[in-house]
Scaffold this active site. Structure first.
Site, short mmCIF file in Angstrom:
data_model
loop_
_atom_site.label_atom_id
_atom_site.label_comp_id
_atom_site.label_asym_id
_atom_site.label_seq_id
_atom_site.Cartn_x
_atom_site.Cartn_y
_atom_site.Cartn_z
N LYS A 1 -16.44 -7.90 11.59
CA LYS A 1 -16.09 -9.09 12.37
C LYS A 1 -17.25 -9.41 13.32
O LYS A 1 -17.93 -8.50 13.80
CB LYS A 1 -14.80 -8.82 13.15
CG LYS A 1 -14.22 -10.01 13.88
CD LYS A 1 -12.84 -9.68 14.44
CE LYS A 1 -12.24 -10.82 15.26
NZ LYS A 1 -10.87 -10.52 15.72
N SER B 1 -6.98 -13.53 14.55
CA SER B 1 -8.31 -14.09 14.63
C SER B 1 -9.32 -13.43 13.69
O SER B 1 -10.40 -13.96 13.49
CB SER B 1 -8.83 -13.94 16.06
OG SER B 1 -9.00 -12.55 16.38
N SER C 1 -4.29 -9.64 15.74
CA SER C 1 -5.35 -10.28 14.97
C SER C 1 -5.80 -9.60 13.69
O SER C 1 -6.56 -10.19 12.93
CB SER C 1 -6.57 -10.49 15.85
OG SER C 1 -6.42 -11.68 16.55
N1 GLN Z 1 -3.28 -14.55 18.30
C1 GLN Z 1 -3.32 -13.75 19.47
C2 GLN Z 1 -4.06 -14.47 20.56
O1 GLN Z 1 -4.48 -15.55 20.32
C3 GLN Z 1 -3.96 -12.45 19.19
C4 GLN Z 1 -5.42 -12.53 19.12
C5 GLN Z 1 -6.04 -11.20 18.85
O2 GLN Z 1 -5.33 -10.24 18.52
N2 GLN Z 1 -7.34 -11.13 19.03
O3 GLN Z 1 -4.22 -13.97 21.62
#
Ligand code: GLN
Length: 491
Positions: free
Chosen positions: A76, A151, A175
């Protein structure tokens, strides 16, 4: 056929039938074939990849053996990999190049793994769909009109589309789990501290964890095994018990396993298709002798508010380092303050700005007690719910998401709807528990009965039960073949 069978590749590398260079080239070719459609990758340097592959080849020739030696993987874009860009899906990343390796990357490199590419992601890991990226949205290989989930969108799609047998994402509130569920991938969010956060761009530091991904629990465990262990560079890191069992993961016994089904996770709002897939999976476990126990996690009702108050507060603090002085983009102006505000205005996208504003508000004088402090108390109550539940059961089973993958654009104008996608994943982040998302079957989305899309199931364990969770997941995967299904990507 599974495009990247990690264990077969490892055996082939050890016997000399396969070479790391051959495998790396094969993975890079596959990216060439599908990238125009999927947009999962933001950076590659084939020369660098092939030079790492050649050194893995030499180590293999010297008869060195390590479980990840010669295995390709994708990272990532919020993980530092020396000599490559780390833009975090943001314009503010500018031309920043990582001067060092994150500990997890360093450990994978030391084990002889071969990084192929950096993967697309929601800006600074804020998002649930993979749409908030300066490089444009990543698409779901199961249906190109849908999101892959975020994400860690690009990392998940890299595994789903067979670019690599292993990838790293990060999970702050879901995410790796949410996209894994949308794309039929197996993903682990380890117990907080089991993987070092050194060199990982901080989003919300009390919640961030690196999350390994693969096609199945056994493959995942192999990559995970070379990264665990306390890191002197991250004071929150801890050792993982039973880590020696990861390299050759065996199936855990399902007989007599007490599986808790939290009432609050099976209520209204779950798509009927998702509910039915979960029902079938639960029955499968019961038929192997698992004991089903209904439990209650009453403070789940406050999870989304609690998560978004704590997360945005930490985000507003962590994002302050992007000021045009040290990292990435700078927009010059007449004064220092002008430079900082113009740089941040130009550099950050709308979701990041929204969170900085919300977080700064939560932490501001007069509101701190009402919001941030209250959220910390709710976090304690949520954690206590889990502690109580684990007095009665060994593991909890829940959906990962109330729906299958949604259409690109469906939630971009409605931040609350996007936040609700995390309803089943943020609680375990708040409670610092290990959890897995594993393929459980396929269901039609509510908006198109003709389609069949992946559904994930979440297994949650008590602190530091990561190895056992993987062993139970492996047992489930020996009984089912959902995880072997690959997306219909015609070449
Ligand atoms: N979707 C969640 C957020 O927007 C989790 C994001 C993540 O785990 N990085 O915070």
């Amino acid at each position: 056929m599974v495009p990247c069978p990690l264990i077969e590749w490892r055996d082939g590398l050890e016997s000399g039938d396969l070479s790391p260079t051959f495998l790396a080239l094969r993975c890079l070719d596959r990216m060439d074939l599908f990238e125009e459609r999927l947009n999962a990758i933001v950076f590659r340097d084939p020369d660098m990849t092939l030079s790492v592959a050649r050194s893995a080849e030499e180590r293999l020739t010297r008869r060195e053996r390590s479980p990840m030696l010669g295995i390709p993987l994708v990272l990532k874009d919020n993980l530092n990999w020396r000599g490559t860009p780390a833009r975090n899906g943001s314009r503010i990343g500018g031309s920043y190049m990582s001067p060092y390796n994150a500990t997890v990357v360093q450990r994978l490199l030391a084990a002889g793994a071969i990084p192929l590419a950096k993967a697309n992601m929601d800006e600074f890991a804020m998002g649930s769909s993979g749409e908030h990226s300066v490089s444009g949205p990543t698409r779901n290989p199961w249906d190109l009109t849908r999101v892959p989930g975020g994400s860690s969108s690009g990392s998940i799609v890299s595994v789903a589309a067979g670019y690599a047998p292993f990838a790293l994402g990060t999970d702050t509130g879901g995410s790796v789990r949410l996209p894994a569920s949308f794309c039929n991938v197996t993903a682990l969010r380890p117990t907080y501290g089991v993987l070092s956060r050194f060199g990982v761009t901080a989003m919300a530091s009390s919640l961030d964890q690196v999350g390994p991904l693969a096609a199945n629990a056994q493959d995942l465990a192999i990559g995970f095994s070379v990264m665990v262990g306390r890191d002197p560079l991250d004071s929150t890191s801890v050792d993982l018990p039973n880590a020696d069992r990861l390299k050759d993961l065996q199936a855990g016994s399902l007989k007599g396993l007490r599986v808790g089904l939290p009432r609050e996770y099976f209520g209204d709002g779950i798509d009927p298709g998702v509910r039915s897939v979960l029902g079938t999976a639960i029955q499968r476990l019961a038929s192997e002798g698992a004991e089903l126990v209904e439990v209650s996690l009453p403070n789940t009702a406050y999870a989304i508010e609690t998560y978004y108050l704590i997360c945005t507060s930490e985000v507003s603090s962590n994002m302050s380092r992007f000021d045009g002085v040290r990292y990435g983009l700078r927009k010059d102006a007449d004064s220092l303050n002008g430079m900082i505000s113009e740089t941040r205005d130009l550099g950050f996208g709308p979701e990041v700005k929204r969170r900085i504003l919300l977080g700064a508000f939560c932490l501001s004088k007069g509101y701190y007690d009402a919001y941030y402090l209250k959220a910390l108390k709710a976090r304690t109550l949520i954690t206590r719910d889990f502690t109580e539940a684990f007095r009665k059961v060994n593991v909890l089973l829940t959906p990962v998401s109330p729906t299958v993958a949604f259409k690109i654009g469906a939630k971009t104008e409605a931040p609350m709807a996007m936040y609700m996608a995390d309803i089943f994943t943020v609680t375990t982040s708040l409670a610092a528990l290990p959890c897995l998302s594993i393929p459980a079957g396929f269901a039609a989305p509510a908006d198109d009965p003709s389609k069949s899309l992946p559904v994930g199931m979440q297994l949650i364990g008590p602190p530091l039960s990561d190895v056992k969770l993987l062993e139970w997941a492996h047992a489930f995967q020996l009984l089912t073949d959902h995880h072997r299904k690959t997306p219909p990507l015609a070449s």
